[in-house]
Design a protein around this motif. Structure first.
Motif, short mmCIF file in Angstrom:
data_model
loop_
_atom_site.label_atom_id
_atom_site.label_comp_id
_atom_site.label_asym_id
_atom_site.label_seq_id
_atom_site.Cartn_x
_atom_site.Cartn_y
_atom_site.Cartn_z
N ARG A 2 -22.02 15.16 -38.29
CA ARG A 2 -21.46 14.37 -37.21
C ARG A 2 -22.27 14.52 -35.94
NH1 ARG A 2 -15.06 14.84 -36.83
NH2 ARG A 2 -15.61 13.30 -35.28
N GLY A 3 -22.14 13.50 -35.07
CA GLY A 3 -22.75 13.58 -33.76
C GLY A 3 -21.74 14.07 -32.74
N LEU A 4 -22.23 14.46 -31.57
CA LEU A 4 -21.36 14.92 -30.49
C LEU A 4 -20.83 13.71 -29.73
CD1 LEU A 4 -23.57 17.83 -29.12
CD2 LEU A 4 -21.50 18.06 -30.49
N PRO A 5 -19.61 13.78 -29.19
CA PRO A 5 -19.08 12.68 -28.40
C PRO A 5 -19.90 12.49 -27.12
CG PRO A 5 -17.67 14.60 -28.20
CD PRO A 5 -18.65 14.91 -29.28
N PRO A 6 -20.02 11.26 -26.62
CA PRO A 6 -20.83 11.02 -25.41
C PRO A 6 -20.15 11.58 -24.17
CG PRO A 6 -19.71 9.01 -26.07
CD PRO A 6 -19.46 10.01 -27.16
N VAL A 7 -20.96 11.93 -23.18
CA VAL A 7 -20.44 12.46 -21.93
C VAL A 7 -19.78 11.33 -21.14
CG1 VAL A 7 -22.62 12.07 -20.72
CG2 VAL A 7 -21.05 13.81 -19.89
N GLY A 8 -18.78 11.68 -20.33
CA GLY A 8 -18.11 10.69 -19.49
C GLY A 8 -19.04 10.15 -18.41
N SER A 9 -18.80 8.93 -17.98
CA SER A 9 -19.70 8.27 -17.03
C SER A 9 -19.61 8.86 -15.63
CB SER A 9 -19.37 6.77 -16.97
OG SER A 9 -18.01 6.57 -16.60
N THR A 10 -18.54 9.59 -15.35
CA THR A 10 -18.37 10.14 -13.99
C THR A 10 -19.02 11.51 -13.82
OG1 THR A 10 -16.25 11.15 -14.61
CG2 THR A 10 -16.20 8.90 -13.70
N PHE A 11 -19.63 12.04 -14.87
CA PHE A 11 -20.20 13.39 -14.80
C PHE A 11 -21.68 13.34 -14.39
CE2 PHE A 11 -16.43 14.16 -17.19
CZ PHE A 11 -16.10 15.49 -16.95
N ARG A 12 -22.06 14.32 -13.59
CA ARG A 12 -23.47 14.47 -13.21
C ARG A 12 -24.15 15.39 -14.23
NH1 ARG A 12 -26.29 18.11 -9.63
NH2 ARG A 12 -24.32 19.17 -9.21
N VAL A 13 -25.28 14.97 -14.75
CA VAL A 13 -25.97 15.71 -15.81
C VAL A 13 -27.15 16.49 -15.23
CG1 VAL A 13 -27.21 15.55 -18.00
CG2 VAL A 13 -25.32 13.98 -17.52
N ARG A 14 -27.16 17.80 -15.52
CA ARG A 14 -28.31 18.66 -15.18
C ARG A 14 -28.95 19.11 -16.49
NH1 ARG A 14 -27.20 23.45 -11.33
NH2 ARG A 14 -29.47 23.38 -11.36
N THR A 278 -15.77 21.42 -12.81
CA THR A 278 -16.59 20.56 -11.95
C THR A 278 -17.01 19.35 -12.76
OG1 THR A 278 -18.63 21.71 -12.59
CG2 THR A 278 -17.49 22.53 -10.64
N PRO A 279 -17.23 18.21 -12.10
CA PRO A 279 -17.68 17.01 -12.82
C PRO A 279 -19.17 17.11 -13.14
CG PRO A 279 -17.50 16.53 -10.49
CD PRO A 279 -17.00 17.94 -10.67
N GLU A 280 -19.52 18.10 -13.95
CA GLU A 280 -20.93 18.38 -14.21
C GLU A 280 -21.14 18.68 -15.68
OE1 GLU A 280 -23.59 20.56 -11.23
OE2 GLU A 280 -23.16 22.11 -12.72
N VAL A 281 -22.31 18.33 -16.17
CA VAL A 281 -22.67 18.57 -17.55
C VAL A 281 -23.99 19.33 -17.58
CG1 VAL A 281 -23.44 17.48 -19.70
CG2 VAL A 281 -21.44 16.59 -18.51
N CYS A 282 -24.05 20.39 -18.41
CA CYS A 282 -25.28 21.16 -18.59
C CYS A 282 -25.88 20.77 -19.93
CB CYS A 282 -24.99 22.66 -18.55
SG CYS A 282 -24.24 23.22 -16.98
#
Length: 475
Positions: A2-14, A278-282
């Motif tokens: 399986r693949g991972l679910p996509p990140v939400g559009s409101t999150f900032r990606v680092r 926090t609205p953040e993705v690592c």
């Protein structure tokens, strides 16, 4: 897969080259190996793990100090500064095995043989033959591990995806320096039940298996390594994790503390951790899960993540108790490491087998910290087990529990090392990559059980292999 679910559009990606979830020892070693290849690494650790008493996560026994030992060679190859490596001294005895009617110091080979004879655990000839065989066999296996891993482990490797999908190799042959070192433990313990208990207790305390016994080749390495003494950091950074943390930061690696729940997501086809607070993705070109899956499933957000985190169920855990008290309450002659057997007539498992670390302040002042642990079934009642561990420690102290208090602290929920699972099939972990992919994106779980037989050295090699494998894949 399986693949991972996509990140939400409101999150900032680092983004980093590699993100490591969990701060257990193998992940720290992997982070250094990745950083030495010029890759940017982020380690996500639970906030409670970052502030916990360091002695709770310090290895029970670090053997192989010196330029030709597993620890000494490994730290040098990891780029630990010489000034820090010189602060590591070799202490004797490595540990003390406390039986109901014996206190055996294990360390120097000649002294160990004399102790076995003096406590009537073995005739002189048998004791000397056992110790000599263990030392010879252990040194041979150490040379093989150094040649295969530490000295040549930085060579370029085939792509990880190709190796994980290829058929497994046959297990590598174990060193056989002489006929007498094939299985010295098996031959010796057949002569004495007390000697059998003496050896069995050490094997269970030193390996990271839940219930099964390590194979003969690994038994020789585990018991023989202690004959060279125990490595202790004498001054400066008191803990092994401090040395590794400092090295990671010198390679521009970063640490970040997590609190609350989170979930695995995909950010532009890269695996990532979506944070709740926090609205953040690592995100990383690779994600390494360096934490026990049973604990992670308790804090991960419900949904596809839980399906991805399926794996071998942990059957046991190593529960610990932290005690603090005055130096005067310690018995004279107690080693800084003790393996305690409560009753020889009972199975050497559970709280009948306790391993104890004594941490004294470098300046010699009070208090003294004791960290005691036992391996118990995963469903055992935690407080009952801790009470039994404390009672077992009290039996070693001249004043019992007088003067000692249990230190209450917030323990990590998922960033912990205590969950144990026995492997299926091959038990020595000599071959193969200790990584298991969990999605179509490069996200992997560290399979600790593959090298669990080797205890601390297994954790060191686990991180080494994983770091090199991922670094080669990202090159």
């Amino acid at each position: 897969m399986r693949g991972l679910p996509p990140v939400g559009s409101t999150f900032r990606v680092r983004r980093w080259d590699a993100v490591i979830l969990g701060s257990a020892l193998p992940g720290l070693v992997a982070a250094i190996r990745l950083g030495m290849r010029g890759l940017r690494v982020l380690i996500l650790e639970e906030d409670a793990a970052a502030v916990a008493y360091p002695g709770m996560r310090e290895p029970f026994l670090m053997a192989g100090n010196g330029s030709d030992g597993m620890l000494g060679s490994g730290l040098k190859a990891l780029g630990i500064p010489l000034i820090d490596r010189r602060r590591i001294r070799t202490a004797f005895p490595a540990y003390q095995v406390a039986l109901p009617r014996a206190r055996v110091d294990v360390g120097d080979a000649d002294r160990t043989a004399q102790e076995l004879e003096a406590w009537n655990l073995s005739p002189e000839a048998t004791a000397r033959d056992l110790v000599a065989s263990l030392k010879a066999g252990s040194e041979a296996q150490q040379r093989t591990l150094l040649a295969a891993e530490i000295c040549t482990g930085s060579r370029r490797m085939p792509r990880l995806s190709r190796r994980l999908s290829s058929p497994p190799r046959e297990p590598e042959a174990q060193p056989n320096p002489s006929d007498r070192s094939v299985d010295p433990v098996g031959r010796a313990v057949a002569e004495s039940s007390s000697l059998a208990a003496f050896c069995d207790a050490q094997l269970r305390a030193l390996s990271n298996f839940a219930e099964i016994e390590p194979p003969p080749s690994v038994r020789t390495r585990l018991l023989g390594a202690a004959l060279d003494g125990a490595a202790e950091i004498a001054e400066g950074h008191r803990w092994l994790r401090d040395l590794l943390d400092q090295r990671i930061r010198s390679l521009h690696g970063e640490f970040r503390q997590l609190r609350g729940t989170f979930r695995l997501v995909s950010a532009g086809n890269q695996p990532a951790i979506e944070l709740e607070q926090t609205p953040e993705v690592c995100a990383g070109r690779a994600l390494l899960i360096n934490a026990p899956l049973p604990a992670l499933r308790e804090v991960m957000t419900k949904g596809p993540n839980l399906e991805l985190l399926k794996g071998p169920a942990a059957s046991h855990r190593r529960l610990s108790v932290h005690l603090r008290g005055p130096r005067r309450a310690l018995p004279v002659g107690m080693a800084s490491r003790v393996i305690r057997i409560g009753n020889l007539c009972e199975k050497i498992s559970g709280t009948n087998l306790i391993r104890l670390r004594v941490f004294e302040n470098p300046d010699g002042r009070d208090p003294v910290d004791l960290v005691a642990s036992a391996v118990v079934p995963i469903d055992a009642k935690v407080e009952t087990v801790r009470d039994e561990i404390e009672s077992g420690v009290a039996s070693l102290l001249p004043l019992g529990r007088e003067g000692w208090v249990r230190v209450a602290s917030q323990l990590p929920t998922w960033d912990r090392d205590e969950f144990l699972a026995d492997p299926r099939g091959e038990r020595n972990g000599s071959a193969g990559i200790p990584l298991r992919p969990i999605s179509r994106t490069p996200a992997y779980v560290l399979d600790r059980w593959k090298l669990a037989a080797l205890g601390f050295e297994g954790d060191l090699l686990l991180g080494w292999r994983a770091g090199d494998a991922i670094a080669s894949d990202l090159a």
